[in-house]
Each structure stands twice: as structure tokens, then as C-alpha cells.
Motif scaffolding. Structure first.
Motif, PDB file in Angstrom:
ATOM      1  N   ILE A   5      38.907  30.109  71.919  1.00  0.00           N
ATOM      2  CA  ILE A   5      38.179  28.827  72.730  1.00  0.00           C
ATOM      3  C   ILE A   5      38.989  27.720  72.672  1.00  0.00           C
ATOM      4  N   LEU A   6      39.318  27.220  71.492  1.00  0.00           N
ATOM      5  CA  LEU A   6      40.122  26.126  71.304  1.00  0.00           C
ATOM      6  C   LEU A   6      41.451  26.126  72.088  1.00  0.00           C
ATOM      7  N   ALA A   7      42.205  27.362  71.888  1.00  0.00           N
ATOM      8  CA  ALA A   7      43.429  27.210  72.878  1.00  0.00           C
ATOM      9  C   ALA A   7      43.264  27.372  74.296  1.00  0.00           C
ATOM     10  N   THR A   8      42.209  27.784  74.622  1.00  0.00           N
ATOM     11  CA  THR A   8      41.832  27.889  76.029  1.00  0.00           C
ATOM     12  C   THR A   8      41.288  26.453  76.478  1.00  0.00           C
ATOM     13  N   THR A   9      40.738  25.683  75.769  1.00  0.00           N
ATOM     14  CA  THR A   9      40.210  24.250  75.906  1.00  0.00           C
ATOM     15  C   THR A   9      41.560  23.320  75.985  1.00  0.00           C
ATOM     16  N   LEU A  10      42.394  23.648  75.135  1.00  0.00           N
ATOM     17  CA  LEU A  10      43.691  22.679  75.038  1.00  0.00           C
ATOM     18  C   LEU A  10      44.671  23.295  76.093  1.00  0.00           C
ATOM     19  N   PHE A  11      44.994  24.605  76.216  1.00  0.00           N
ATOM     20  CA  PHE A  11      46.126  24.822  77.199  1.00  0.00           C
ATOM     21  C   PHE A  11      45.801  25.483  78.699  1.00  0.00           C
ATOM     22  N   LEU A 187      39.614  12.416  63.497  1.00  0.00           N
ATOM     23  CA  LEU A 187      38.749  13.672  64.015  1.00  0.00           C
ATOM     24  C   LEU A 187      38.854  13.750  65.743  1.00  0.00           C
ATOM     25  N   TRP A 188      39.115  14.766  65.985  1.00  0.00           N
ATOM     26  CA  TRP A 188      39.164  15.082  67.503  1.00  0.00           C
ATOM     27  C   TRP A 188      37.821  15.516  68.058  1.00  0.00           C
ATOM     28  N   GLU A 189      37.348  14.474  68.745  1.00  0.00           N
ATOM     29  CA  GLU A 189      36.038  14.660  69.381  1.00  0.00           C
ATOM     30  C   GLU A 189      36.103  14.666  70.976  1.00  0.00           C
ATOM     31  N   HIS A 190      35.147  15.197  71.432  1.00  0.00           N
ATOM     32  CA  HIS A 190      34.994  15.079  73.058  1.00  0.00           C
ATOM     33  C   HIS A 190      36.069  15.783  73.676  1.00  0.00           C
ATOM     34  N   ASP A 191      37.116  15.026  74.283  1.00  0.00           N
ATOM     35  CA  ASP A 191      38.176  15.511  75.295  1.00  0.00           C
ATOM     36  C   ASP A 191      39.360  15.874  74.267  1.00  0.00           C
ATOM     37  N   LEU A 192      39.447  17.243  73.941  1.00  0.00           N
ATOM     38  CA  LEU A 192      40.433  17.780  72.991  1.00  0.00           C
ATOM     39  C   LEU A 192      41.939  17.465  73.743  1.00  0.00           C
ATOM     40  N   PRO A 193      41.978  17.979  74.946  1.00  0.00           N
ATOM     41  CA  PRO A 193      43.338  17.585  75.524  1.00  0.00           C
ATOM     42  C   PRO A 193      43.763  16.048  75.198  1.00  0.00           C
ATOM     43  N   ALA A 194      42.801  15.219  75.251  1.00  0.00           N
ATOM     44  CA  ALA A 194      43.130  13.863  75.389  1.00  0.00           C
ATOM     45  C   ALA A 194      43.494  13.756  73.728  1.00  0.00           C
ATOM     46  N   CYS A 195      42.926  14.174  72.988  1.00  0.00           N
ATOM     47  CA  CYS A 195      43.170  13.854  71.388  1.00  0.00           C
ATOM     48  C   CYS A 195      44.624  14.452  71.079  1.00  0.00           C
ATOM     49  N   LEU A 196      44.880  15.819  71.882  1.00  0.00           N
ATOM     50  CA  LEU A 196      46.184  16.153  71.410  1.00  0.00           C
ATOM     51  C   LEU A 196      47.178  15.335  71.828  1.00  0.00           C
ATOM     52  N   ARG A 197      47.121  15.073  73.223  1.00  0.00           N
ATOM     53  CA  ARG A 197      47.959  13.881  74.026  1.00  0.00           C
ATOM     54  C   ARG A 197      48.347  12.730  73.104  1.00  0.00           C
ATOM     55  N   GLU A 198      47.313  11.959  72.560  1.00  0.00           N
ATOM     56  CA  GLU A 198      47.358  10.815  71.870  1.00  0.00           C
ATOM     57  C   GLU A 198      48.062  11.412  70.418  1.00  0.00           C
TER      58      GLU A 198
END
Length: 233
Positions: A5-11, A187-198
């Protein structure tokens, strides 16, 4: 959170990450660029084979893809408590994993750690805590030692440690206490792709854990002690 689920959310659903038992590895595309992913799932105990498998992915990435960012997905119950792994030299295998991650950082790879489920003991020390930036999901569980075990090691009453843990993050498990100490950057909250990007944009090789811990009130003396040691060298 389930790793898929995490991988799908991110990628996205075609994320390219596979699970070989408890071992996660693959290449994901994020914002049009490849990202090496390596880690564990299933609260994996890190034994010799799993430590060496992760180190192999890191070193292969350094050799074949200079500069490619590496994302460490952390979910571990710590080192494998088994005689076979002790006899095979689990201490050296885990040190090799940590050295491989450090080598990748020194070669210009941004290495990011994400505790998405559980992080305990040596399995965490030789992976996520060595990254340029170690972040976590809010629901993650992080600790190095339970209070009963800490009481046995320190010879202090468990009730005293429980009392200390209410006001001092050093004695307390929990992801927010590790944020307070600076061990987890954020902590990574809410928009996980945005957290990874930052995180990709802001990760640096500078070790800010002691400074962050002091600024957040979780570790007041680590920074000054480090400075005194450096001045005495």
C-alpha cells in the motif's frame, strides 16, 4: 502500513518493488527519475542472509547507477536471535550493511530511511539511522529496548524508568519521542508523495541529529559533548 500500500501510494500500482520473503527490493520511478528501494517487511528479524542481501542492493546501486537515490524501507524487530546467525558472524554482517550504506552516502547517493511499521534495536541502527535523513510514518513503532529489558541492563527499578519516560524522551519508546531526540527527522503525514519529494530535495550529508534533539528539547547534552570531543582531538 502494509508495504505494498505504501509503495502504491508513493509510486503507483506499477511500482517495481518486490518482496522475496521479508526482503524488499526494486527500482521505482518517482517524478520521472529512478529510485533504488531496499528494505524489509513482516517485522523481519535481521539475520546474516537478510543483512547481506540488503547490502548487495546498496553496493550494486553504487556500482551500476552512480548518484541514484536510495530509499530504505524499515520494518524490523531487530537482529535475528539465533545460534546459527551468531556463529556465522551476524555482528559483521550487520556492520557490513551499515558500512555499505555509509559508503553509498560518501559516493554522493542520497540515502533516505523511512520507518513505515516497526523499528527495533540493531536492525534499525544499521539501516535507517545511518541514512542522510530518517523519517517515519506517525503510526510507526520505534524503540531500542523495552523498559523491562532496560531495567535489567541498567539495574534501575522499572517503576523509576517508567516515571522518567513520562518526561524524558531518552527513556521512552515511541516515534514522537524519536522525533524529539532528533533520531527521526520528521513524520510523513497526509500527502506521502509530497513528503518524499521534500525529503529528496532537502536531505544532506550533514548529521543534524544532535542539533535537532537539542532544539526540540529531547537531547540537551549530545551536541555540547560532541563539540567538546571535537575540540579535544
Amino acid at each position: 502500513m502494509d508495504w505494498n500500500i505504501l509503495a502504491t501510494t508513493l509510486f503507483g500500482p506499477s511500482h517495481g518493488i518486490v518482496a522475496d520473503g521479508d526482503f524488499l527490493h526494486g527500482t521505482a520511478i518517482f517524478d520521472g527519475a529512478p529510485l533504488a528501494v531496499v528494505g524489509t517487511t513482516g517485522h523481519a528479524p535481521i539475520g546474516v542472509a537478510l543483512a547481506l542481501a540488503q547490502a548487495r542492493v546498496v553496493l550494486d546501486t553504487v556500482a551500476a547507477h552512480p548518484g541514484r537515490p536510495i530509499l530504505l524501507l524499515v520494518d524490523t524487530q531487530g537482529q535475528q536471535l539465533r545460534r546459527r546467525d551468531e556463529l556465522l558472524g551476524i555482528n559483521r554482517a550487520m556492520a557490513h550493511l551499515g558500512s555499505a550504506i555509509d559508503f553509498a552516502r560518501r559516493q554522493g547517493h542520497r540515502v533516505l530511511g523511512l520507518v513505515y511499521d516497526q523499528a527495533l534495536s540493531g536492525g534499525f541502527l544499521t539501516s535507517g539511522l545511518i541514512a542522510d535523513a530518517c523519517d517515519a510514518l506517525p503510526e510507526a513503532e520505534i524503540r531500542v529496548m523495552r523498559l523491562p529489558a532496560m531495567a535489567r541492563v541498567t539495574k534501575l527499578p522499572e517503576a523509576m524508568l517508567a516515571q522518567l519516560s513520562r518526561s524524558n524522551p531518552v527513556f521512552a519508546p515511541g516515534v514522537r519521542n524519536y522525533v524529539a531526540m532528533g533520531g527521526v527527522r520528521r513524520l510523513w503525514e497526509h500527502d506521502l508523495p509530497a513528503c518524499l519529494r521534500e525529503t529528496l530535495a532537502s536531505a544532506t550529508a550533514e548529521d543534524r541529529r544532535a542539533a535537532d534533539g537539542a532544539a526540540r528539547g529531547g537531547r540537551a547534552l549530545a551536541g555540547p559533548v560532541i563539540q567538546r570531543v571535537l575540540e579535544s582531538v
